[in-house]
Every structure is written in C-alpha cells, then in structure tokens.
Design a protein around this motif. Structure first.
Motif, PDB file in Angstrom:
ATOM      1  N   ASN A  81     -50.651 -45.909  -1.821  1.00  0.00           N
ATOM      2  CA  ASN A  81     -49.339 -45.562  -2.229  1.00  0.00           C
ATOM      3  C   ASN A  81     -49.041 -44.139  -2.119  1.00  0.00           C
ATOM      4  OD1 ASN A  81     -48.811 -48.514  -3.377  1.00  0.00           O
ATOM      5  ND2 ASN A  81     -50.605 -48.021  -4.877  1.00  0.00           N
ATOM      6  N   PHE A  82     -49.944 -43.517  -1.801  1.00  0.00           N
ATOM      7  CA  PHE A  82     -49.691 -41.752  -1.856  1.00  0.00           C
ATOM      8  C   PHE A  82     -50.294 -41.410  -0.538  1.00  0.00           C
ATOM      9  CE2 PHE A  82     -49.158 -42.946  -6.148  1.00  0.00           C
ATOM     10  CZ  PHE A  82     -47.968 -42.373  -6.667  1.00  0.00           C
ATOM     11  N   PRO A  83     -49.855 -41.814   0.605  1.00  0.00           N
ATOM     12  CA  PRO A  83     -50.650 -41.207   1.934  1.00  0.00           C
ATOM     13  C   PRO A  83     -50.334 -39.850   2.050  1.00  0.00           C
ATOM     14  CG  PRO A  83     -48.483 -42.461   2.300  1.00  0.00           C
ATOM     15  CD  PRO A  83     -48.688 -42.495   0.887  1.00  0.00           C
ATOM     16  N   GLY A  84     -51.425 -39.255   2.848  1.00  0.00           N
ATOM     17  CA  GLY A  84     -51.110 -37.902   3.045  1.00  0.00           C
ATOM     18  C   GLY A  84     -52.460 -37.307   3.184  1.00  0.00           C
ATOM     19  N   LEU A  85     -52.654 -36.019   3.516  1.00  0.00           N
ATOM     20  CA  LEU A  85     -53.843 -35.239   3.670  1.00  0.00           C
ATOM     21  C   LEU A  85     -54.084 -34.518   2.140  1.00  0.00           C
ATOM     22  CD1 LEU A  85     -53.349 -33.415   7.319  1.00  0.00           C
ATOM     23  CD2 LEU A  85     -54.699 -35.670   6.768  1.00  0.00           C
ATOM     24  N   ARG A  86     -55.493 -34.346   2.187  1.00  0.00           N
ATOM     25  CA  ARG A  86     -55.975 -33.918   0.640  1.00  0.00           C
ATOM     26  C   ARG A  86     -56.776 -32.733   0.792  1.00  0.00           C
ATOM     27  NH1 ARG A  86     -53.200 -38.948  -0.247  1.00  0.00           N
ATOM     28  NH2 ARG A  86     -53.633 -39.731  -2.030  1.00  0.00           N
ATOM     29  N   ALA A  87     -56.811 -31.822   0.109  1.00  0.00           N
ATOM     30  CA  ALA A  87     -57.691 -30.669  -0.161  1.00  0.00           C
ATOM     31  C   ALA A  87     -58.383 -30.446  -1.406  1.00  0.00           C
ATOM     32  CB  ALA A  87     -57.086 -29.345   0.227  1.00  0.00           C
ATOM     33  N   ILE A  88     -59.606 -30.332  -1.383  1.00  0.00           N
ATOM     34  CA  ILE A  88     -60.462 -30.104  -2.675  1.00  0.00           C
ATOM     35  C   ILE A  88     -61.342 -28.867  -2.526  1.00  0.00           C
ATOM     36  CG2 ILE A  88     -60.420 -32.469  -3.037  1.00  0.00           C
ATOM     37  CD1 ILE A  88     -63.478 -32.375  -2.355  1.00  0.00           C
ATOM     38  N   SER A  89     -61.841 -28.312  -3.558  1.00  0.00           N
ATOM     39  CA  SER A  89     -62.684 -27.215  -3.496  1.00  0.00           C
ATOM     40  C   SER A  89     -64.125 -27.701  -3.013  1.00  0.00           C
ATOM     41  CB  SER A  89     -62.967 -26.618  -5.121  1.00  0.00           C
ATOM     42  OG  SER A  89     -64.180 -25.776  -5.077  1.00  0.00           O
ATOM     43  N   SER A 120     -62.055 -20.470  -1.143  1.00  0.00           N
ATOM     44  CA  SER A 120     -61.763 -19.519  -2.068  1.00  0.00           C
ATOM     45  C   SER A 120     -60.470 -19.700  -2.518  1.00  0.00           C
ATOM     46  CB  SER A 120     -61.674 -18.094  -1.049  1.00  0.00           C
ATOM     47  OG  SER A 120     -60.710 -18.273  -0.050  1.00  0.00           O
ATOM     48  N   GLY A 121     -59.954 -19.023  -3.549  1.00  0.00           N
ATOM     49  CA  GLY A 121     -58.909 -19.138  -4.154  1.00  0.00           C
ATOM     50  C   GLY A 121     -57.353 -18.853  -3.175  1.00  0.00           C
ATOM     51  N   ALA A 122     -57.773 -17.731  -2.283  1.00  0.00           N
ATOM     52  CA  ALA A 122     -56.767 -17.434  -1.243  1.00  0.00           C
ATOM     53  C   ALA A 122     -57.018 -18.392  -0.386  1.00  0.00           C
ATOM     54  CB  ALA A 122     -57.468 -15.962  -0.873  1.00  0.00           C
ATOM     55  N   GLN A 123     -57.753 -19.184   0.064  1.00  0.00           N
ATOM     56  CA  GLN A 123     -57.681 -20.096   1.086  1.00  0.00           C
ATOM     57  C   GLN A 123     -56.745 -21.264   0.498  1.00  0.00           C
ATOM     58  OE1 GLN A 123     -61.372 -22.261   2.331  1.00  0.00           O
ATOM     59  NE2 GLN A 123     -60.123 -23.167   3.861  1.00  0.00           N
ATOM     60  N   ALA A 124     -57.149 -21.654  -0.845  1.00  0.00           N
ATOM     61  CA  ALA A 124     -56.301 -22.726  -1.615  1.00  0.00           C
ATOM     62  C   ALA A 124     -54.631 -22.501  -1.447  1.00  0.00           C
ATOM     63  CB  ALA A 124     -57.049 -22.806  -2.798  1.00  0.00           C
ATOM     64  N   THR A 125     -54.418 -21.102  -1.837  1.00  0.00           N
ATOM     65  CA  THR A 125     -53.158 -20.884  -1.799  1.00  0.00           C
ATOM     66  C   THR A 125     -52.452 -20.944  -0.439  1.00  0.00           C
ATOM     67  OG1 THR A 125     -53.591 -19.387  -3.569  1.00  0.00           O
ATOM     68  CG2 THR A 125     -51.496 -18.991  -2.573  1.00  0.00           C
ATOM     69  N   GLN A 126     -53.383 -20.210   0.654  1.00  0.00           N
ATOM     70  CA  GLN A 126     -52.688 -20.652   1.811  1.00  0.00           C
ATOM     71  C   GLN A 126     -52.558 -21.649   2.329  1.00  0.00           C
ATOM     72  OE1 GLN A 126     -51.408 -17.990   3.618  1.00  0.00           O
ATOM     73  NE2 GLN A 126     -51.109 -19.517   5.414  1.00  0.00           N
ATOM     74  N   ASP A 132     -51.016 -32.184   1.947  1.00  0.00           N
ATOM     75  CA  ASP A 132     -49.873 -32.878   1.002  1.00  0.00           C
ATOM     76  C   ASP A 132     -50.491 -32.913  -0.528  1.00  0.00           C
ATOM     77  OD1 ASP A 132     -48.361 -33.603   3.228  1.00  0.00           O
ATOM     78  OD2 ASP A 132     -49.806 -35.128   3.805  1.00  0.00           O
ATOM     79  N   MET A 133     -51.340 -32.963  -0.772  1.00  0.00           N
ATOM     80  CA  MET A 133     -51.856 -32.874  -1.971  1.00  0.00           C
ATOM     81  C   MET A 133     -53.268 -31.666  -2.128  1.00  0.00           C
ATOM     82  SD  MET A 133     -51.949 -36.491  -4.109  1.00  0.00           S
ATOM     83  CE  MET A 133     -51.012 -37.836  -3.328  1.00  0.00           C
ATOM     84  N   ILE A 134     -53.431 -31.323  -3.267  1.00  0.00           N
ATOM     85  CA  ILE A 134     -54.545 -30.328  -3.354  1.00  0.00           C
ATOM     86  C   ILE A 134     -55.113 -30.218  -4.908  1.00  0.00           C
ATOM     87  CG2 ILE A 134     -53.238 -28.352  -3.562  1.00  0.00           C
ATOM     88  CD1 ILE A 134     -55.219 -26.842  -2.075  1.00  0.00           C
ATOM     89  N   ALA A 135     -56.114 -30.292  -4.896  1.00  0.00           N
ATOM     90  CA  ALA A 135     -56.815 -30.153  -6.245  1.00  0.00           C
ATOM     91  C   ALA A 135     -57.053 -28.560  -6.261  1.00  0.00           C
ATOM     92  CB  ALA A 135     -58.421 -31.019  -6.352  1.00  0.00           C
ATOM     93  N   ILE A 136     -56.507 -27.855  -7.048  1.00  0.00           N
ATOM     94  CA  ILE A 136     -56.463 -26.380  -6.937  1.00  0.00           C
ATOM     95  C   ILE A 136     -56.272 -25.507  -8.253  1.00  0.00           C
ATOM     96  CG2 ILE A 136     -53.994 -26.520  -6.711  1.00  0.00           C
ATOM     97  CD1 ILE A 136     -53.945 -24.205  -4.769  1.00  0.00           C
ATOM     98  N   TRP A 137     -56.687 -24.359  -8.501  1.00  0.00           N
ATOM     99  CA  TRP A 137     -56.503 -23.598  -9.756  1.00  0.00           C
ATOM    100  C   TRP A 137     -55.163 -23.503  -9.883  1.00  0.00           C
ATOM    101  CZ3 TRP A 137     -60.411 -20.170  -7.295  1.00  0.00           C
ATOM    102  CH2 TRP A 137     -61.891 -20.310  -7.198  1.00  0.00           C
TER     103      TRP A 137
END
Length: 343
Positions: A151-159, A206-212, A220-225
C-alpha cells in the motif's frame, strides 16, 4: 579539533571567571550540540551561581570514562552519555551514585528517568519521515505503514548503527503495543526486518547522511532522528514526519567515579536541570528540555512545545528506550542484527 579531550577554558568569559567561586568540569560530545549547551546554560552559571564550568569533549564516550577511572586519572566532574551507556557505566562501577537531596531540579524529570546513578538531561527521537510529493494525501501514519510495501511502495532507509531502536520499530510494526515492547522479542523483531530487507535502499551511518538522503530525495521513507529531518525540511526537502510511536533515546548526566569535585558535580547537575535553563535549549540545538517543569511553568510557548519531542503531549505518543534492558542485552541483540542485516 580531534584531540581526545579538548579543554574549553578559552570560551569561559573573563568576567565570569572573576566572579566564580568554584570550578567544575563537564564533558559531552562536542560540536554544535555542546556549544548549544554552553550558550543555553553553562555561560550563565558564573554570574548566576558563582560557578565556572570548564568543558571537555568525550571523543570516545564511555570508553574515555572507563580508561580514566581504571587509571585513577579522573579529571571530569559531570559527563553526558548516550542512553544505554548510562546503565552500562553503572554496572561497571564507573560512576557515582547521585545525591538527589542536592539536585532538587530533578523533581521535574520523569520518574523513570531518575536513576540512582544517572538522570535524564535531553533526548532525541527516531521518527517515520516520508516524501510528501510521493504520498500526497495518503501518507504513512505509523511503523506498520513503513513496512507495508504493497500500500506504500517506495524505497526505505534506516539507521545501520545499532539494533536498539530498530528492534522496537519492528515490533511496533508487527502489532506490539509500545507498552508491551519490553522485554524485546529479538527473534520476532529480526523476522520482521528480514521481510523488509529487499526494500531497504540505504542503511545510513550518520545523521548527516540521513539528512542528505532526504534533501536529495533519494528515498521515499526514512527512519530518522527528528532533528535531522527538521534540518532537511528547513533546506526545502518535501518531507513531513510523525511522532506517533517515535522511539526516544535519552541523554543522561553522570558523575565519574572519584570525581575531583563531587559536591560541585551535584550542583552542576542541578543547574543543568533547571527548567529556566532547559527551556533555552531549543534556541540553540534541536533538543528539547527533559524537565517537564519547563513546559508546565509556561517557560516554553505552546506553539514551540508542539514541535519539541520532549513536551508532555509528545512524550505520550512515543516509546522511551528502556536503557537498563539494553545494557543487559546489547551484545546478544547486535549479533542477531548483524546476522540478518549485514548478510
């Protein structure tokens, strides 16, 4: 500067030194964060309380405390540590028991964040963020949606940093109420992550990478600070996030064993927890006050409180990391995490 310990005496105001009656040392993680703590709190102590604070950078965190205690060379009165490291330091006998009779401002800290050997100071939260251009009027609302690729396709990112937080996220996505997350069912959590692994495009380190990742719209979605996605949004990234079921990790204050000035250490901790000082923190760093009196006494406006992860309203939405549990299970959890996520 990359020295292990960085003496910050040059930043102490000369006028403050003249008025100071005692000197206390404080160690944290450096950078913009530590500079923000100085501007919000430490710079005010000479004039307000006759206390001069010399600050150091803990390049190695608990490793620095451990080496100093074992070498009987402690020169730090108060140190700040990440989440589970506080309990680990206590278990290893590296820190003193706190004297709460000398820390009345601790009464505003949530009870479960007042430990015999550490007390909560600030906090940061891992939240679900998403690209608003991609999901429009039907955005993901919780971690179950993060794992719902149909239902929510797309690329994810996590720590990629640790199983802590990630395991909690997986369990809530699998239907576990946040009140029942601990003790963590590690096998169930890892089975859930194994399902999503093909859709994880990036595991940020790293936090900087997550922001980038957000500013470049790489995922499309990210678990991020929360502080990091706020920074991306401020730069124009088309993202939003929810604090619902965010996972909060708490920064804590400790007194290393054989502190040179243990009485001064208790006074400094009390000042660091002062709600008036804590209310200033968001002016300089994207971390909110842990002392709830800062909100209840109206020192933070309702408009600002709505965007601060530690406000009373937002605390109710989130899971606070169980630091004692992680102190006991980090090694086992890391092994299970690595066996699946690093394959």
């Amino acid at each position: 500067m990359n020295r292990k310990y960085i003496l910050a005496a040059p930043v102490i105001l000369a006028a403050g030194m003249a008025a100071a009656e005692e000197t206390v040392s404080y160690a944290s993680y450096g950078g913009a964060y530590q500079e923000g703590v100085r501007k919000a709190i430490l710079d005010h102590l000479p004039e307000d309380h006759g206390m001069t604070v010399v600050d150091y950078v803990l390049a190695g965190g608990i490793r620095d405390i451990r080496s100093k205690v074992r070498a009987n060379a402690v020169d730090i009165d108060v140190a700040e540590l990440y989440g589970g490291l506080c309990d680990l330091a206590a278990k290893e006998g590296l820190i003193e028991e706190l004297d709460y009779s000398q820390i009345p401002n601790a009464s505003g800290i949530p009870e479960h964040l007042r430990n015999t050997h550490w007390v909560g100071f600030t906090a940061y939260s891992t939240v679900l963020a998403y690209n608003t251009d991609v999901y429009g009027d039907n955005p993901p609302k919780n971690w179950a949606d993060f794992f719902d690729t149909e239902n929510f396709p797309g690329l994810r990112a996590i720590s990629a940093q640790s199983p802590a937080t990630n395991m909690e996220i997986a369990l809530m996505a699998d239907g576990v109420d946040k009140a029942d997350v601990y003790p963590v069912d590690m096998d169930r959590a890892m089975a859930k992550w194994q399902e999503l692994l093909p859709d994880i495009a990036v595991m940020w380190s790293s936090g900087a990478q997550a922001t980038q990742l957000a500013t470049s719209e790489e995922v499309d979605m990210i678990a991020i600070w929360a502080a990091r996605i706020d920074a991306a949004i401020d730069e124009g990234a088309p993202y939003a996030y929810t604090l619902q079921d965010g996972v909060m990790d708490v920064e804590c204050l400790v007194v290393p064993k054989n502190s040179p000035n243990p009485e001064g250490a208790m006074k400094l901790i009390n000042h660091l927890l002062d709600p008036e000082y804590q209310a200033r923190l968001p002016e300089f760093i994207p971390y909110g006050p842990m002392n709830q009196d800062a909100f209840e006494q109206g020192l933070v406006s309702p408009e600002d409180a709505a965007n601060i992860v530690t406000s009373s309203e937002n605390l109710e939405k989130q899971l606070i990391t169980d630091m004692p549990w992680w102190a006991d299970h980090q090694t086992e959890a890391q092994t299970k995490w690595d066996s699946i996520m690093l394959q």
